[in-house]
Design an enzyme around this catalytic site. Structure first.
Site, PDB file in Angstrom:
ATOM      1  N   GLY A   1       0.832  -1.207   0.000  1.00 53.91           N
ATOM      2  CA  GLY A   1       0.000   0.000   0.000  1.00 53.91           C
ATOM      3  C   GLY A   1       0.861   1.249   0.000  1.00 53.91           C
ATOM      4  O   GLY A   1       1.603   1.506   0.942  1.00 53.91           O
TER       5      GLY A   1
ATOM      6  N   HIS B   1       9.770  38.469   4.273  1.00 51.77           N
ATOM      7  CA  HIS B   1      10.937  38.073   3.474  1.00 51.77           C
ATOM      8  C   HIS B   1      12.154  37.901   4.389  1.00 51.77           C
ATOM      9  O   HIS B   1      12.382  38.750   5.246  1.00 51.77           O
ATOM     10  CB  HIS B   1      11.265  39.139   2.435  1.00 51.77           C
ATOM     11  CG  HIS B   1      12.509  38.809   1.661  1.00 51.77           C
ATOM     12  ND1 HIS B   1      12.508  37.854   0.666  1.00 51.77           N
ATOM     13  CD2 HIS B   1      13.784  39.263   1.767  1.00 51.77           C
ATOM     14  CE1 HIS B   1      13.749  37.755   0.186  1.00 51.77           C
ATOM     15  NE2 HIS B   1      14.534  38.587   0.826  1.00 51.77           N
TER      16      HIS B   1
END
Ligand code: FAD
Ligand code: NAI
Length: 473
Positions: free
Chosen positions: A188, A452
């Site tokens: 899976g 930033h």
């Protein structure tokens, strides 16, 4: 002794149940929570799958294994010499167990703080009587006006390969392998397979993931799934798609998996340990739903309507035991909403803005619809993408893989989906969830000031990319 009576009794103390009990108590109800999970000393360990064998321990091991990988492969880039790096698995597992216990204890503290009565033991229906429910809580029988069922889910077994937690492991065994297996098989390639496969690969195991479906991460946006497949392959995670498991055999020294590959050829894989992660099944074991006529569906899930009401008056169900995604935060939101509905308020869960995260490296996170879903729904949309390679903070971190992708309505510019693969995607996705809850347009995000240097600038730039006006790419 008179029988204790409560306004609200919650059965199950996972994220759905314990949060529902706390919210009910906050709203002034006399609330109780029954949970049967035991720690290794037999004591209470509330928090359910999430705290004990799910979200929390898996993230603890992901963190430890990531540190190990960084020390081995990335420290040198920073000029840090770390020769002969070793991992003490027992210590790593011990740390994970400590993190789990801190969370168990935290929930017990929260019950006390909010005056929620906690019963450690199994909760089950006895009978419905005079507008109340008789509920067994461990050794006691108590009375409840409202019952919230939050009994969670269990790992699905592969037919013919029951979990022994020695060789064939569910999520439980996968979180406490005592030594790094040389070869690890995973059946899976869903969320557990990728997260646990990543942990043991980083620690040195050779990991092969066998997936039944022909597509990798089918529910994820196709471009993200494609990028993820490329990056996982580069890391050494072997993923075979379109297989059919025919037999699983255990011996003293490991497991052999026989399967047919995508081309129809017979194959065999010999591994030291096998993790089976093929989904989970709703859990109502021991709840005695027959005693009160509680309706379950063919999957064993408790049948509920949009408001989490069952077929019985004043009986509600939330989390993994009902329909919808099996996620801790979905269970929590439903728990809060149900407590508020019991109080006559308008509890609300928006299924369209539930975020998904896969905590691999890079992380994958998304909210809303994928590009393939928009195509299938016939929605006219615009797409904008920005790579972390062009983000200053990502460069400084040394983690420039992946991108942020925005999907917005072609006419109105409303954000329809945001898909991220890259550093801290799990944190970045929150901005997109907030934006979608407020029905923001891509331009709204593009016009907001982002710090930033920060990874969130990639989110802003992806929103700008919708109108082909990125500033840094
Ligand atoms: P559960 O957490 O399963 O809790 C149910 C509780 O009820 C258990 O304590 C159980 O013992 C108890 N119980 C059951 N029946 C009875 C009874 N009759 N009497 C008394 N007690 C009973 N989701 C995320 O959102 N993020 C993740 O990162 C994440 N990672 C995961 C990693 C793994 C390995 C696994 C397996 C799952 C992960 N999940 C994650 C999914 C998440 O754990 C579940 O969605 C979440 O735990 C569901 O919460 P719940 O309250 O519905 O049920
Ligand atoms: P999953 O549903 O994510 O993935 C199961 C995978 O197994 C699928 O790709 C499926 O196609 C495949 N599969 C099913 N039967 C198979 C078979 N016979 N042979 C080969 N492949 C087969 O389920 P998983 O990984 O077990 O996790 C269960 C749930 O737990 C998840 O759906 C998720 O809701 C939750 N979870 C969430 C996490 C997170 O939010 N980060 C982390 C881990 C689990």
């Amino acid at each position: 002794m008179s029988t204790k009576q409560f306004d609200v009794v919650v059965i199950g103390g996972g994220p759905g149940g314990y949060i529902a009990a706390i919210r009910a108590a906050q709203l002034g109800f006399n609330a109780a929570c029954i949970d049967e999970w035991k720690n290794d000393k037999g004591g209470p360990a509330p928090g359910g799958t999430c705290t004990n064998v799910g979200c929390i321990p898996s993230k603890a091991l992901l963190q430890s294994s990531e540190h190990f990988e960084h020390a081995n492969h990335h420290f040198a880039d920073h000029g840090i010499a770390a020769d002969n790096v070793r991992i003490d698995i027992a210590k790593m597992i011990g740390r994970k167990d400590t993190v789990v216990k801190q969370n168990n204890d935290g929930i017990l503290y929260l019950f006390k703080k909010n005056k929620v009565t906690f019963f450690h033991g199994r909760g089950s229906f006895v009978a419905a009587k005079d507008g109340l429910y008789e509920v067994k809580a461990g050794e006691e029988v108590i009375l409840a006006k409202h019952v919230i069922l939050a009994t969670g889910s269990n790992a699905r077994q592969l037919p013919g390969a029951p979990f022994d937690e020695e060789n064939i492991l569910s999520n439980d065994g996968a979180l406490r392998i005592p030594a790094v297996p040389k070869k690890l098989g995973v059946i899976g390639s869903g969320v557990i397979g990728l997260e646990m496969g990543s942990v043991w690969r980083r620690l040195g195991a050779e990991v092969t993931v066998l997936e039944g479906l022909p597509t990798f991460l089918g529910a994820v946006d196709e471009s993200v799934a494609k990028e993820a497949a490329k990056l996982f392959k580069k890391q050494g995670l072997k993923i075979e798609l379109g297989v059919k498991i025919t037999e699983v055999k255990t011996a003293k020294d490991g497991v052999t998996v026989a399967y047919t590959d995508a081309k129809g050829a017979e194959q065999s894989l010999a591994v030291d340990k096998l993790i089976v992660s093929i989904g989970r099944v709703p859990n109502t074991i021991g709840l005695n739903p027959e005693a009160v006529g509680l309706k379950l569906d063919e999957r064993g899930a408790i049948v509920v309507d949009d408001e989490c009401k069952t077929n019985l008056p004043n009986v509600w169900a939330v989390g993994d035991v009902v329909r919808g995604p099996m996620l801790a935060h979905k269970a929590e939101e439903e728990g809060v909403a149900v407590a508020e509905r019991i109080a006559g308020q308008h509890g609300h869960v928006n299924f369209n803005t539930i975020p998904w995260v896969i905590y691999t490296s890079p992380e994958i996170a998304w909210v809303g619809r994928t590009e393939q879903q928009l195509k299938a729904d016939g929605v006219a949309y615009k797409a904008g993408q920005f790579p972390f390679l062009a983000n200053g903070r990502a460069r400084a971190l040394g983690d420039t893989q992946g991108f942020v992708k925005f999907l917005a309505d072609a006419k109105t510019d409303e954000i329809l989906g945001v898909h991220i693969i890259g550093p801290f995607a799990s944190e970045l996705i929150s901005e997109a969830v907030v934006a979608m809850e407020f029905k923001a347009s891509a331009e709204d995000i593009a016009r907001i000031c982002h710090a930033h240097p920060s990874l969130s600038e990639a989110t802003k730039e992806a929103a700008l990319a919708i109108d082909k006006r990125t500033l840094n790419f």
